[in-house]
Design an enzyme around this catalytic site. Sequence first.
Site, PDB file in Angstrom:
ATOM      1  N   LEU A  90      -4.183  -7.306 -11.569  1.00  0.00           N
ATOM      2  CA  LEU A  90      -3.381  -6.519 -10.629  1.00  0.00           C
ATOM      3  C   LEU A  90      -4.083  -5.221 -10.239  1.00  0.00           C
ATOM      4  O   LEU A  90      -3.473  -4.156 -10.152  1.00  0.00           O
ATOM      5  CB  LEU A  90      -1.996  -6.210 -11.220  1.00  0.00           C
ATOM      6  CG  LEU A  90      -1.108  -7.423 -11.516  1.00  0.00           C
ATOM      7  CD1 LEU A  90       0.213  -6.979 -12.146  1.00  0.00           C
ATOM      8  CD2 LEU A  90      -0.845  -8.225 -10.260  1.00  0.00           C
ATOM      9  N   CYS A  91      -5.402  -5.317 -10.025  1.00  0.00           N
ATOM     10  CA  CYS A  91      -6.163  -4.128  -9.628  1.00  0.00           C
ATOM     11  C   CYS A  91      -7.134  -4.475  -8.493  1.00  0.00           C
ATOM     12  O   CYS A  91      -8.279  -4.007  -8.473  1.00  0.00           O
ATOM     13  CB  CYS A  91      -6.899  -3.525 -10.820  1.00  0.00           C
ATOM     14  SG  CYS A  91      -7.839  -4.688 -11.818  1.00  0.00           S
ATOM     15  N   GLY A  92      -6.669  -5.316  -7.582  1.00  0.00           N
ATOM     16  CA  GLY A  92      -7.474  -5.645  -6.414  1.00  0.00           C
ATOM     17  C   GLY A  92      -8.746  -6.386  -6.783  1.00  0.00           C
ATOM     18  O   GLY A  92      -8.752  -7.266  -7.640  1.00  0.00           O
TER      19      GLY A  92
END
Length: 291
Positions: A90-92
């Site tokens: 969930l951090c690109g």
Amino acid sequence: MPNLKDLKNRIDSVKNTRKITKAMQMVAAAKLRRAQEAAEQGRPYTARMNAVLGGLAASVGDSESAPKLLSGSGADNVHLLIVMTGERGLCGGFNSSIVRMARAKAVELTAAGKTVKMVTVGKKGRDQLKREYGDQMINHVDLTEVKRVGYVNAHDIARDVLARFDEGEFDVATIFYNTFVNVALQKPTTQQIIPASFEASDDAETGTVYDYEPGEDEILKDLLPRGVATQIFSALLENGASEQGARMSAMDNATRNAGDMIDALTIEYNRSRQAIITNELIEIISGAEAL
């Protein structure tokens, strides 16, 4: 066309998702502040350590007495890739950019006839690479339980890597990580740490001359392992700040997209509701006229 209940459920679901992504964005922002401060405060120390070691290395040159950590093993056959990623997603594109760079390097070395070994730091890198390079992974460092990365974590990694180098398991070691630039930009970085590579100090240009006691060789033997650990620690700090910056940016985008989706679903809900009301009015009017 979905009925009103389905649309209402979808709107409520997206609203709940937006609350989660907004909360994650705020948490990442709080963690980013501390991680960015740690990375920025560590840069001057790392730069000065590299400068001192660079000056010492330049004075030693290619002499036979130069430490093996500086001169290398004399071969270039086995390469150790230390891939530093995050423990969570969930951090690109933070994790995938590092893995992509490490994978490209592994392909390049393999095509050149070199042997590739890997050490992964972070669960996401291991998960993405183990299918292709599972047999070549010789160690994994789990930082899941580490709340705040410290020098002791870098020291443990460096101790394991240096021990393997002393035993002749590899010739060249390279680390892969992201350098923190700002919240919106994290720069994938490759850095060779063994044989150690340092930029020479600028003190020679200013006319400053140092006398070392004991000699440069003895000092290098003691400082080089610390220099490797310092480079690893700097990479961990940069990676930590980059991860939180990427997660904050990704969650901000997710929150905005959720808002746009809620608006679109709300419009669709209102149109469907209005169509149902209109149909009911037509039926009532038609029934009244029939009577």
